[in-house]
Design a protein around this motif. Structure first.
Motif, PDB file in Angstrom:
ATOM      1  N   ASP A  32     -22.040  67.879  25.755  1.00 35.90           N
ATOM      2  CA  ASP A  32     -23.068  67.088  25.554  1.00 35.90           C
ATOM      3  C   ASP A  32     -22.642  65.504  25.598  1.00 35.90           C
ATOM      4  OD1 ASP A  32     -25.696  66.428  25.220  1.00 35.90           O
ATOM      5  OD2 ASP A  32     -25.813  66.538  23.058  1.00 35.90           O
ATOM      6  N   PRO A  33     -22.618  64.799  26.605  1.00 34.76           N
ATOM      7  CA  PRO A  33     -22.157  63.596  26.774  1.00 34.76           C
ATOM      8  C   PRO A  33     -22.986  62.499  26.165  1.00 34.76           C
ATOM      9  CG  PRO A  33     -22.371  64.323  28.938  1.00 34.76           C
ATOM     10  CD  PRO A  33     -22.671  65.485  28.143  1.00 34.76           C
ATOM     11  N   ASP A  34     -22.462  61.500  25.479  1.00 34.59           N
ATOM     12  CA  ASP A  34     -23.342  60.233  24.974  1.00 34.59           C
ATOM     13  C   ASP A  34     -24.159  59.852  26.193  1.00 34.59           C
ATOM     14  OD1 ASP A  34     -24.042  58.383  22.719  1.00 34.59           O
ATOM     15  OD2 ASP A  34     -22.974  57.280  24.180  1.00 34.59           O
ATOM     16  N   ALA A  35     -25.315  59.454  26.154  1.00 38.23           N
ATOM     17  CA  ALA A  35     -25.955  58.854  27.301  1.00 38.23           C
ATOM     18  C   ALA A  35     -25.511  57.414  27.672  1.00 38.23           C
ATOM     19  CB  ALA A  35     -27.688  58.707  26.886  1.00 38.23           C
ATOM     20  N   SER A  36     -25.113  56.349  26.323  1.00 33.57           N
ATOM     21  CA  SER A  36     -24.882  55.212  26.753  1.00 33.57           C
ATOM     22  C   SER A  36     -23.324  55.355  27.414  1.00 33.57           C
ATOM     23  CB  SER A  36     -24.786  54.477  25.555  1.00 33.57           C
ATOM     24  OG  SER A  36     -23.875  54.841  24.750  1.00 33.57           O
ATOM     25  N   GLU A  37     -22.643  56.202  27.088  1.00 35.28           N
ATOM     26  CA  GLU A  37     -21.296  56.349  27.814  1.00 35.28           C
ATOM     27  C   GLU A  37     -21.323  56.869  29.265  1.00 35.28           C
ATOM     28  OE1 GLU A  37     -17.802  55.617  26.268  1.00 35.28           O
ATOM     29  OE2 GLU A  37     -19.393  54.473  25.419  1.00 35.28           O
ATOM     30  N   PHE A  38     -22.178  57.826  29.676  1.00 36.39           N
ATOM     31  CA  PHE A  38     -22.581  58.337  30.786  1.00 36.39           C
ATOM     32  C   PHE A  38     -23.203  57.081  31.613  1.00 36.39           C
ATOM     33  CE2 PHE A  38     -24.526  60.640  34.130  1.00 36.39           C
ATOM     34  CZ  PHE A  38     -23.372  61.859  34.240  1.00 36.39           C
ATOM     35  N   ASP A  39     -23.974  56.334  31.080  1.00 31.50           N
ATOM     36  CA  ASP A  39     -24.494  55.300  32.015  1.00 31.50           C
ATOM     37  C   ASP A  39     -23.458  54.100  32.612  1.00 31.50           C
ATOM     38  OD1 ASP A  39     -27.017  56.366  31.615  1.00 31.50           O
ATOM     39  OD2 ASP A  39     -27.596  54.830  29.998  1.00 31.50           O
ATOM     40  N   LYS A  40     -22.306  53.852  31.606  1.00 29.57           N
ATOM     41  CA  LYS A  40     -21.248  53.174  32.171  1.00 29.57           C
ATOM     42  C   LYS A  40     -20.758  53.896  33.220  1.00 29.57           C
ATOM     43  CE  LYS A  40     -19.136  52.015  27.457  1.00 29.57           C
ATOM     44  NZ  LYS A  40     -18.021  52.279  26.667  1.00 29.57           N
ATOM     45  N   LEU A  41     -20.643  55.020  33.491  1.00 26.86           N
ATOM     46  CA  LEU A  41     -19.840  55.741  34.584  1.00 26.86           C
ATOM     47  C   LEU A  41     -20.948  55.708  35.807  1.00 26.86           C
ATOM     48  CD1 LEU A  41     -18.035  58.700  32.951  1.00 26.86           C
ATOM     49  CD2 LEU A  41     -17.156  56.455  33.394  1.00 26.86           C
ATOM     50  N   ILE A  42     -22.133  55.732  35.443  1.00 24.03           N
ATOM     51  CA  ILE A  42     -23.182  55.739  36.469  1.00 24.03           C
ATOM     52  C   ILE A  42     -23.232  54.321  37.405  1.00 24.03           C
ATOM     53  CG2 ILE A  42     -25.646  55.443  37.033  1.00 24.03           C
ATOM     54  CD1 ILE A  42     -26.327  57.458  34.969  1.00 24.03           C
ATOM     55  N   LEU A  43     -22.786  53.219  36.512  1.00 22.05           N
ATOM     56  CA  LEU A  43     -22.502  51.848  36.866  1.00 22.05           C
ATOM     57  C   LEU A  43     -21.489  51.562  37.376  1.00 22.05           C
ATOM     58  CD1 LEU A  43     -24.279  49.974  33.981  1.00 22.05           C
ATOM     59  CD2 LEU A  43     -25.405  50.259  36.705  1.00 22.05           C
ATOM     60  N   CYS A  44     -20.170  52.283  37.066  1.00 21.50           N
ATOM     61  CA  CYS A  44     -18.828  51.684  37.421  1.00 21.50           C
ATOM     62  C   CYS A  44     -18.233  52.762  38.439  1.00 21.50           C
ATOM     63  CB  CYS A  44     -18.068  51.743  36.179  1.00 21.50           C
ATOM     64  SG  CYS A  44     -18.777  50.253  35.201  1.00 21.50           S
ATOM     65  N   CYS A  45     -18.479  54.118  38.770  1.00 19.21           N
ATOM     66  CA  CYS A  45     -17.928  54.878  39.623  1.00 19.21           C
ATOM     67  C   CYS A  45     -17.914  54.542  40.853  1.00 19.21           C
ATOM     68  CB  CYS A  45     -18.167  56.207  39.156  1.00 19.21           C
ATOM     69  SG  CYS A  45     -17.531  57.508  40.411  1.00 19.21           S
ATOM     70  N   PRO A  46     -16.918  54.145  41.480  1.00 14.83           N
ATOM     71  CA  PRO A  46     -17.013  53.566  42.802  1.00 14.83           C
ATOM     72  C   PRO A  46     -17.408  54.772  43.976  1.00 14.83           C
ATOM     73  CG  PRO A  46     -14.722  54.059  42.526  1.00 14.83           C
ATOM     74  CD  PRO A  46     -15.618  54.185  41.291  1.00 14.83           C
ATOM     75  N   ALA A  47     -17.435  56.024  43.750  1.00 14.98           N
ATOM     76  CA  ALA A  47     -17.937  57.076  44.376  1.00 14.98           C
ATOM     77  C   ALA A  47     -19.116  57.531  44.097  1.00 14.98           C
ATOM     78  CB  ALA A  47     -16.805  58.260  44.252  1.00 14.98           C
ATOM     79  N   GLY A  48     -19.761  57.038  43.251  1.00 14.61           N
ATOM     80  CA  GLY A  48     -21.069  57.508  42.765  1.00 14.61           C
ATOM     81  C   GLY A  48     -21.200  58.840  42.145  1.00 14.61           C
ATOM     82  N   LEU A  49     -20.223  59.479  41.559  1.00 14.13           N
ATOM     83  CA  LEU A  49     -20.367  60.724  41.187  1.00 14.13           C
ATOM     84  C   LEU A  49     -21.116  61.123  39.741  1.00 14.13           C
ATOM     85  CD1 LEU A  49     -16.756  61.648  41.831  1.00 14.13           C
ATOM     86  CD2 LEU A  49     -18.551  61.901  43.187  1.00 14.13           C
ATOM     87  N   TYR A  50     -21.627  60.117  39.078  1.00 15.53           N
ATOM     88  CA  TYR A  50     -22.298  60.293  38.051  1.00 15.53           C
ATOM     89  C   TYR A  50     -23.640  59.750  38.273  1.00 15.53           C
ATOM     90  CZ  TYR A  50     -17.600  60.697  36.044  1.00 15.53           C
ATOM     91  OH  TYR A  50     -16.549  60.957  35.780  1.00 15.53           O
ATOM     92  N   LYS A  51     -24.440  60.814  38.000  1.00 11.42           N
ATOM     93  CA  LYS A  51     -25.907  60.408  38.421  1.00 11.42           C
ATOM     94  C   LYS A  51     -26.972  60.810  37.124  1.00 11.42           C
ATOM     95  CE  LYS A  51     -25.155  60.566  43.021  1.00 11.42           C
ATOM     96  NZ  LYS A  51     -24.587  61.335  44.314  1.00 11.42           N
TER      97      LYS A  51
END
Length: 97
Positions: A32-51
């Motif tokens: 159950d990943p923390d929403a704010s931490e997940f949002d970091k990855l949505i913004l920063c993953c260069p491959a766009g794997l987190y949505k």
């Protein structure tokens, strides 16, 4: 006159080859990943794997991973259960394109 340079990231990523190890994912997120931490990855993953979709549901797919380590550096202690390089012969093969 300023020359504008545009790069279509999707076109560049499509040139790369991915050998996905279906039996052994090299990135695993906590249940159950923390929403704010997940949002970091949505913004920063260069491959766009987190949505996140319109309903707020999150998704992640390691199959197109560029193995850059951005997610490990940003959230390795918070929402990532496991991060390791893929086994030999698996993962991304960069190609000029």
């Amino acid at each position: 006159m300023i020359n504008e340079i545009t790069v279509n990231v999707d076109e560049k990523l499509a040139v790369d080859k991915f050998n996905v190890d279906e039996a052994n994912p090299h990135i695993v997120l906590k249940a159950d990943p923390d929403a704010s931490e997940f949002d970091k990855l949505i913004l920063c993953c260069p491959a766009g794997l987190y949505k996140r979709d319109a309903d707020g549901q999150t998704s992640f797919d390691y199959a197109g991973c560029l193995e850059c380590g951005t997610c490990r550096i940003l959230c390795g202690d918070t929402i990532i259960e496991k991060w390791e390089y893929p086994q030999a012969g698996m993962g991304v093969s960069y190609r000029y394109g």
